[in-house]
Design a protein around this motif. Structure first.
Motif, PDB file in Angstrom:
ATOM      1  N   ASN A  73       1.187  -0.916   0.306  1.00  0.00           N
ATOM      2  CA  ASN A  73      -0.257   0.570  -0.214  1.00  0.00           C
ATOM      3  C   ASN A  73       1.055   1.541  -0.121  1.00  0.00           C
ATOM      4  OD1 ASN A  73      -2.250  -1.048   0.672  1.00  0.00           O
ATOM      5  ND2 ASN A  73      -2.106  -1.728   2.549  1.00  0.00           N
ATOM      6  N   ILE A  74      -0.062   2.677  -0.612  1.00  0.00           N
ATOM      7  CA  ILE A  74       1.059   4.036   0.023  1.00  0.00           C
ATOM      8  C   ILE A  74       0.127   4.453   0.851  1.00  0.00           C
ATOM      9  CG2 ILE A  74       1.461   4.207  -2.869  1.00  0.00           C
ATOM     10  CD1 ILE A  74      -0.894   5.554  -2.980  1.00  0.00           C
ATOM     11  N   VAL A  75       1.533   5.374   1.855  1.00  0.00           N
ATOM     12  CA  VAL A  75       0.865   5.938   2.877  1.00  0.00           C
ATOM     13  C   VAL A  75       1.572   6.916   3.518  1.00  0.00           C
ATOM     14  CG1 VAL A  75       0.747   3.630   4.381  1.00  0.00           C
ATOM     15  CG2 VAL A  75       3.133   4.902   4.736  1.00  0.00           C
ATOM     16  N   ILE A  76       0.590   8.393   3.549  1.00  0.00           N
ATOM     17  CA  ILE A  76       1.025   9.241   3.243  1.00  0.00           C
ATOM     18  C   ILE A  76       1.028   9.703   5.456  1.00  0.00           C
ATOM     19  CG2 ILE A  76       0.871  11.696   3.513  1.00  0.00           C
ATOM     20  CD1 ILE A  76      -0.356  10.882   1.341  1.00  0.00           C
ATOM     21  N   ARG A  77       2.056  10.086   5.890  1.00  0.00           N
ATOM     22  CA  ARG A  77       2.141  10.159   7.751  1.00  0.00           C
ATOM     23  C   ARG A  77       2.320  11.864   7.563  1.00  0.00           C
ATOM     24  NH1 ARG A  77       4.263   5.349   8.867  1.00  0.00           N
ATOM     25  NH2 ARG A  77       5.487   3.922   7.466  1.00  0.00           N
ATOM     26  N   GLY A  78       1.947  12.073   8.788  1.00  0.00           N
ATOM     27  CA  GLY A  78       0.766  13.622   8.766  1.00  0.00           C
ATOM     28  C   GLY A  78       1.463  13.657  10.796  1.00  0.00           C
ATOM     29  N   TRP A  79       1.535  14.797  10.863  1.00  0.00           N
ATOM     30  CA  TRP A  79       1.609  14.729  12.907  1.00  0.00           C
ATOM     31  C   TRP A  79       1.281  16.723  13.103  1.00  0.00           C
ATOM     32  CZ3 TRP A  79       4.217  19.368  12.744  1.00  0.00           C
ATOM     33  CH2 TRP A  79       4.622  19.995  11.115  1.00  0.00           C
ATOM     34  N   SER A  80       0.786  16.306  14.048  1.00  0.00           N
ATOM     35  CA  SER A  80       0.700  17.612  14.818  1.00  0.00           C
ATOM     36  C   SER A  80       1.111  17.343  16.704  1.00  0.00           C
ATOM     37  CB  SER A  80      -0.996  17.602  15.003  1.00  0.00           C
ATOM     38  OG  SER A  80      -1.447  16.581  15.022  1.00  0.00           O
ATOM     39  N   THR A  81       1.010  18.392  16.871  1.00  0.00           N
ATOM     40  CA  THR A  81       0.860  18.847  18.743  1.00  0.00           C
ATOM     41  C   THR A  81      -0.356  18.980  18.824  1.00  0.00           C
ATOM     42  OG1 THR A  81       2.877  19.691  18.357  1.00  0.00           O
ATOM     43  CG2 THR A  81       2.377  19.997  20.514  1.00  0.00           C
ATOM     44  N   ARG A  82      -0.817  18.647  20.109  1.00  0.00           N
ATOM     45  CA  ARG A  82      -2.012  18.698  20.415  1.00  0.00           C
ATOM     46  C   ARG A  82      -2.626  19.137  21.244  1.00  0.00           C
ATOM     47  NH1 ARG A  82      -5.617  14.238  16.521  1.00  0.00           N
ATOM     48  NH2 ARG A  82      -4.372  15.404  14.527  1.00  0.00           N
ATOM     49  N   VAL A  83      -3.518  19.074  21.812  1.00  0.00           N
ATOM     50  CA  VAL A  83      -3.906  19.622  23.375  1.00  0.00           C
ATOM     51  C   VAL A  83      -5.499  19.689  23.624  1.00  0.00           C
ATOM     52  CG1 VAL A  83      -3.745  21.781  25.271  1.00  0.00           C
ATOM     53  CG2 VAL A  83      -2.034  21.761  22.757  1.00  0.00           C
ATOM     54  N   LYS A  84      -5.444  18.922  25.091  1.00  0.00           N
ATOM     55  CA  LYS A  84      -6.966  18.542  26.060  1.00  0.00           C
ATOM     56  C   LYS A  84      -7.122  19.882  26.821  1.00  0.00           C
ATOM     57  CE  LYS A  84      -8.860  14.803  28.802  1.00  0.00           C
ATOM     58  NZ  LYS A  84      -8.571  13.981  29.622  1.00  0.00           N
ATOM     59  N   LEU A  85      -7.463  20.242  27.183  1.00  0.00           N
ATOM     60  CA  LEU A  85      -8.591  21.394  27.681  1.00  0.00           C
ATOM     61  C   LEU A  85      -9.105  20.373  28.539  1.00  0.00           C
ATOM     62  CD1 LEU A  85      -8.543  24.825  26.174  1.00  0.00           C
ATOM     63  CD2 LEU A  85      -6.055  24.023  27.437  1.00  0.00           C
ATOM     64  N   TRP A  86     -10.097  21.161  29.450  1.00  0.00           N
ATOM     65  CA  TRP A  86     -11.296  20.299  30.617  1.00  0.00           C
ATOM     66  C   TRP A  86     -10.766  20.930  31.818  1.00  0.00           C
ATOM     67  CZ3 TRP A  86      -5.721  17.758  30.920  1.00  0.00           C
ATOM     68  CH2 TRP A  86      -6.007  16.923  31.594  1.00  0.00           C
ATOM     69  N   TRP A  87     -11.938  21.209  32.374  1.00  0.00           N
ATOM     70  CA  TRP A  87     -13.107  21.841  33.353  1.00  0.00           C
ATOM     71  C   TRP A  87     -14.578  21.023  33.854  1.00  0.00           C
ATOM     72  CZ3 TRP A  87     -13.496  24.012  28.889  1.00  0.00           C
ATOM     73  CH2 TRP A  87     -14.563  24.727  28.744  1.00  0.00           C
TER      74      TRP A  87
END
Length: 285
Positions: free
Chosen positions: A261-275
């Motif tokens: 198969n062919i793949v494309i890799r991605g990335w991000s910095t994610r944030v969870k906020l909660w109260w």
């Protein structure tokens, strides 16, 4: 600079407007209108099931919980949550996503999910919802112009915890868009608002949320270059044959071969906020 005089909600609006002007027809309502794209999103979610489990484990859920999922997509979280809690209300504005969500409910025999086919800003809490909710969350679905009013509506229907998930800094798709946009559309790409603006909106509302920051890498798998091109066309507002060839050439350089198969890799910095929502008075609303 006197930061006390900054209206962070207006900053959010300005960044949303700038992105919309530069990137028309790329919002959730456009990208996910097609059922095929929504189905592909669901299938990709199944491959990242560990993340879904971690997200659910990070919420204050019980078997009696009533949950509001804002921007539910194809049921990435709504479907597994329905098997753990008493009720889920799934709000989703994109036709393709809503179609796949309802198909998934039928496939998995889910009967305790109520679907609301609307944008969150158009939702009437009294007429469309079944609150109050023990858990309210929006998972990477905060493409709302007036974020302060949107959060207030979440607070109004909440009797427990509110969870917001968003992005910090640039993402891989922001990077690709910056490279592609001038060639595809003749002008620069505009990045939307990130977690810094959202946090300051909450702070100005008297809400001081808990925060967790974590990196995330995701992999999209395709059977062919043609399939990858079709998948990404709506993301980059590709409509002409000339634009399609530009996108094809770009993707060809990104693709990796993996087990046929062919793949494309991605990335991000994610944030969870909660109260925990303790009422309008405590939150200075």
């Amino acid at each position: 600079m006197d930061t006390k005089n900054i209206d962070w909600n207006e900053v959010w609006k300005e960044k949303m407007d700038a992105q919309k002007r530069a990137c028309p027809n790329t919002g959730p309502g456009s990208i996910w209108q097609e059922k095929e794209s929504a189905r592909r999103f669901w299938e990709m979610s199944l491959k990242n099931w560990t993340r879904m489990e971690k997200t659910m484990q990070g919420m204050a859920l019980t078997s009696d919980s009533r949950v509001l999922d804002i921007g539910a997509g194809p049921g990435t979280l709504a479907i597994p949550l329905a098997e753990k809690v008493a009720h889920v209300t799934a709000v989703e504005p994109a036709e393709g996503m809503m179609c796949v969500l309802k198909e998934n409910m039928e496939t998995y025999g889910i009967e305790n999910v109520n679907c609301v086919y609307k944008d969150w800003e158009a939702v009437n809490a009294e007429m469309d919802l079944y609150g109050p909710y023990d858990v309210v969350f929006a998972s990477y679905s905060l493409g709302m112009k007036d974020i302060r009013s949107s959060i207030r509506k979440m607070i109004d229907v909440s009797s427990g915890y509110i969870y917001l998930y968003w992005f910090a800094g640039g993402t891989s798709w922001d990077m690709h868009s910056r490279k592609l946009w001038p060639s595809l559309h003749g002008y620069e790409y505009q990045q939307g608002p990130k977690i810094d603006v959202l946090y300051n909106v909450l702070y100005d509302m008297g809400i001081y949320p808990n925060m967790e920051v974590f990196p995330f890498e995701h992999v999209q798998t395709f059977a062919s270059l043609d399939e990858a091109v079709e998948n990404f066309k709506p993301h980059y507002a590709v409509t002409s044959e000339e634009q399609e060839e530009i996108l094809r050439a770009y993707l060809k350089e990104l693709l990796e071969d993996e087990n046929g198969n062919i793949v494309i890799r991605g990335w991000s910095t994610r944030v969870k906020l909660w109260w925990e929502n303790r009422g309008r008075e405590d939150n200075k609303l």
